[in-house]
Scaffold this motif. Sequence first.
Motif, PDB file in Angstrom:
ATOM      1  N   PHE A  10      35.036  44.636  34.963  1.00 45.09           N
ATOM      2  CA  PHE A  10      34.907  44.933  36.384  1.00 45.09           C
ATOM      3  C   PHE A  10      34.009  43.866  37.004  1.00 45.09           C
ATOM      4  CE2 PHE A  10      35.692  49.256  34.678  1.00 45.09           C
ATOM      5  CZ  PHE A  10      36.772  49.612  35.483  1.00 45.09           C
ATOM      6  N   ILE A  11      34.361  43.400  38.193  1.00 42.48           N
ATOM      7  CA  ILE A  11      33.595  42.330  38.821  1.00 42.48           C
ATOM      8  C   ILE A  11      32.345  42.895  39.513  1.00 42.48           C
ATOM      9  CG2 ILE A  11      35.684  40.963  39.185  1.00 42.48           C
ATOM     10  CD1 ILE A  11      35.482  41.741  42.184  1.00 42.48           C
ATOM     11  N   PRO A  12      31.301  42.079  39.691  1.00 46.21           N
ATOM     12  CA  PRO A  12      30.151  42.506  40.482  1.00 46.21           C
ATOM     13  C   PRO A  12      30.603  42.934  41.882  1.00 46.21           C
ATOM     14  CG  PRO A  12      29.658  40.460  39.332  1.00 46.21           C
ATOM     15  CD  PRO A  12      31.122  40.717  39.127  1.00 46.21           C
ATOM     16  N   GLY A  13      30.043  44.020  42.353  1.00 52.00           N
ATOM     17  CA  GLY A  13      30.427  44.565  43.653  1.00 52.00           C
ATOM     18  C   GLY A  13      31.360  45.748  43.555  1.00 52.00           C
ATOM     19  N   THR A  14      31.953  45.986  42.375  1.00 58.55           N
ATOM     20  CA  THR A  14      32.822  47.154  42.196  1.00 58.55           C
ATOM     21  C   THR A  14      32.006  48.432  42.370  1.00 58.55           C
ATOM     22  OG1 THR A  14      34.161  45.933  40.592  1.00 58.55           O
ATOM     23  CG2 THR A  14      34.425  48.322  40.642  1.00 58.55           C
ATOM     24  N   VAL A  15      32.528  49.370  43.135  1.00 61.50           N
ATOM     25  CA  VAL A  15      31.858  50.655  43.376  1.00 61.50           C
ATOM     26  C   VAL A  15      32.592  51.750  42.609  1.00 61.50           C
ATOM     27  CG1 VAL A  15      31.209  52.367  45.123  1.00 61.50           C
ATOM     28  CG2 VAL A  15      31.014  49.922  45.629  1.00 61.50           C
ATOM     29  N   PHE A  16      31.839  52.615  41.945  1.00 62.91           N
ATOM     30  CA  PHE A  16      32.409  53.715  41.163  1.00 62.91           C
ATOM     31  C   PHE A  16      31.939  55.052  41.715  1.00 62.91           C
ATOM     32  CE2 PHE A  16      31.868  50.061  38.438  1.00 62.91           C
ATOM     33  CZ  PHE A  16      33.027  49.995  37.688  1.00 62.91           C
ATOM     34  N   TYR A  17      32.823  56.037  41.673  1.00 64.74           N
ATOM     35  CA  TYR A  17      32.429  57.422  41.962  1.00 64.74           C
ATOM     36  C   TYR A  17      32.097  58.110  40.643  1.00 64.74           C
ATOM     37  CZ  TYR A  17      32.839  62.408  42.875  1.00 64.74           C
ATOM     38  OH  TYR A  17      32.605  63.759  42.927  1.00 64.74           O
ATOM     39  N   HIS A  18      30.961  58.825  40.613  1.00 62.06           N
ATOM     40  CA  HIS A  18      30.535  59.470  39.380  1.00 62.06           C
ATOM     41  C   HIS A  18      29.819  60.780  39.689  1.00 62.06           C
ATOM     42  CE1 HIS A  18      27.919  59.904  35.679  1.00 62.06           C
ATOM     43  NE2 HIS A  18      29.153  59.914  35.221  1.00 62.06           N
TER      44      HIS A  18
ATOM     45  N   ILE B  88      25.952  67.136  40.880  1.00 60.32           N
ATOM     46  CA  ILE B  88      25.271  65.953  41.389  1.00 60.32           C
ATOM     47  C   ILE B  88      26.278  64.823  41.386  1.00 60.32           C
ATOM     48  CG2 ILE B  88      23.385  64.305  41.015  1.00 60.32           C
ATOM     49  CD1 ILE B  88      23.184  67.598  39.231  1.00 60.32           C
ATOM     50  N   GLU B  89      26.528  64.225  42.525  1.00 56.36           N
ATOM     51  CA  GLU B  89      27.507  63.157  42.587  1.00 56.36           C
ATOM     52  C   GLU B  89      26.941  61.968  43.336  1.00 56.36           C
ATOM     53  OE1 GLU B  89      30.937  64.649  44.593  1.00 56.36           O
ATOM     54  OE2 GLU B  89      29.829  65.245  46.373  1.00 56.36           O
ATOM     55  N   GLY B  90      27.591  60.839  43.178  1.00 55.67           N
ATOM     56  CA  GLY B  90      27.108  59.652  43.857  1.00 55.67           C
ATOM     57  C   GLY B  90      27.948  58.441  43.519  1.00 55.67           C
ATOM     58  N   LEU B  91      27.433  57.283  43.909  1.00 53.44           N
ATOM     59  CA  LEU B  91      28.138  56.026  43.724  1.00 53.44           C
ATOM     60  C   LEU B  91      27.324  55.084  42.845  1.00 53.44           C
ATOM     61  CD1 LEU B  91      29.313  55.426  47.402  1.00 53.44           C
ATOM     62  CD2 LEU B  91      30.644  56.421  45.532  1.00 53.44           C
TER      63      LEU B  91
ATOM     64  N   ALA C 224      33.435  57.623  35.319  1.00 48.17           N
ATOM     65  CA  ALA C 224      33.156  56.800  36.503  1.00 48.17           C
ATOM     66  C   ALA C 224      34.427  56.028  36.852  1.00 48.17           C
ATOM     67  CB  ALA C 224      31.997  55.844  36.229  1.00 48.17           C
ATOM     68  N   PHE C 225      35.055  56.405  37.966  1.00 43.64           N
ATOM     69  CA  PHE C 225      36.285  55.746  38.397  1.00 43.64           C
ATOM     70  C   PHE C 225      35.994  54.787  39.547  1.00 43.64           C
ATOM     71  CE2 PHE C 225      38.291  59.387  36.302  1.00 43.64           C
ATOM     72  CZ  PHE C 225      39.339  58.755  35.649  1.00 43.64           C
ATOM     73  N   PRO C 226      36.647  53.627  39.559  1.00 44.85           N
ATOM     74  CA  PRO C 226      36.421  52.685  40.659  1.00 44.85           C
ATOM     75  C   PRO C 226      36.950  53.236  41.981  1.00 44.85           C
ATOM     76  CG  PRO C 226      38.238  51.942  39.275  1.00 44.85           C
ATOM     77  CD  PRO C 226      37.613  53.105  38.568  1.00 44.85           C
ATOM     78  N   VAL C 227      36.179  53.062  43.025  1.00 44.96           N
ATOM     79  CA  VAL C 227      36.621  53.451  44.370  1.00 44.96           C
ATOM     80  C   VAL C 227      37.617  52.397  44.836  1.00 44.96           C
ATOM     81  CG1 VAL C 227      35.896  53.846  46.748  1.00 44.96           C
ATOM     82  CG2 VAL C 227      34.426  54.586  44.856  1.00 44.96           C
ATOM     83  N   CYS C 228      38.871  52.811  45.001  1.00 44.68           N
ATOM     84  CA  CYS C 228      39.931  51.864  45.324  1.00 44.68           C
ATOM     85  C   CYS C 228      41.098  52.608  45.969  1.00 44.68           C
ATOM     86  CB  CYS C 228      40.404  51.125  44.059  1.00 44.68           C
ATOM     87  SG  CYS C 228      41.014  52.242  42.769  1.00 44.68           S
ATOM     88  N   GLU C 229      42.101  51.863  46.392  1.00 44.20           N
ATOM     89  CA  GLU C 229      43.270  52.460  47.048  1.00 44.20           C
ATOM     90  C   GLU C 229      43.977  53.470  46.141  1.00 44.20           C
ATOM     91  OE1 GLU C 229      47.467  50.980  49.118  1.00 44.20           O
ATOM     92  OE2 GLU C 229      46.227  49.590  47.962  1.00 44.20           O
ATOM     93  N   GLU C 230      44.133  53.115  44.871  1.00 42.84           N
ATOM     94  CA  GLU C 230      44.866  53.969  43.936  1.00 42.84           C
ATOM     95  C   GLU C 230      44.134  55.279  43.648  1.00 42.84           C
ATOM     96  OE1 GLU C 230      45.980  49.705  43.077  1.00 42.84           O
ATOM     97  OE2 GLU C 230      44.186  50.827  43.596  1.00 42.84           O
ATOM     98  N   TYR C 231      42.806  55.285  43.766  1.00 41.37           N
ATOM     99  CA  TYR C 231      42.030  56.489  43.432  1.00 41.37           C
ATOM    100  C   TYR C 231      41.610  57.274  44.680  1.00 41.37           C
ATOM    101  CZ  TYR C 231      38.889  59.394  40.623  1.00 41.37           C
ATOM    102  OH  TYR C 231      38.288  60.461  39.988  1.00 41.37           O
TER     103      TYR C 231
END
Length: 292
Positions: free
Chosen positions: A192-200, A5-8, A133-140
Amino acid sequence: MKIKIEGLLKAITPIFHGGDEKTGSTPVLRTISLYDSEKNSFVVLPYISGNSIRGKLRRLIFSDLYQSINYEPDLKEHHIFYSGGVLESSEAVYGIIDLDLRKKLRENIVPLSLFGASIGNQVIPGKMQVGHAFPVCEEYRNFLPKKYRDLPQTQKSVRLFADETFITRRAELTKQQEDEQAVQMKVDYECFIPGTVFYHWFALDYPNSLELSCFARLLELFYDTPFLGGRSSQGDGQVEMNYNFVESDTKEYLEYLKDKERILGAFQEVQNLFKKVKNESPRGSSEEISEI
């Protein structure tokens, strides 16, 4: 079958999840080094530990269980079911695995089957794995499943999703200082600032229908209390969740909760195991196990 089960997760308020390091007196986010083979480069990335998410969910589902059957656990049971327990060994039964007892406890304390625990001298592995839970970003980006690699956040550096904020505290006064005014201190911390999206993600190893229904109840409780990290009592850590779980029927698990005699009988089995290990272990040797 195995189920993933995955999501954001999306931060609605600042999220603080601290590590061991500080910048001066400022607690910073927990980080881990990643190696991106496509870029042949290393990067240090802040993240939210899967163990902290697992611990929160364990407390939610067992609190729900105890409340449903109107049961008050003793201190030892509290530690087992909320924290993972203590592995205890005795000379007489050391190394013996009671498969029948494991089966009974799995069937009759269903959340235990998902999370696992150490009870007496028995280790019961859990069927559920909980990802970081890792932040969705360029590095990841290159670590994300392909369906998430074109999200707008993957074009932005993780540095843009972290900031510093602060709280204020009053220093405690000693008896000699009671007539003095308390000093207000400013405490900075990274978040982490509001609006940060994580993959989990979650994974379940060959769950039966009751265990799957229990997981559905677990997600339901998570959605009802959508907070991660520290300082949630002051408003930090609120998240918006979107998992791809479609097997959302909690009916079978809620019916299971009505069978109080069945569940209470399993808790009595746990108490009996405590007594057995205590009687056969004069030296009382134990090793703490957390979040199995």
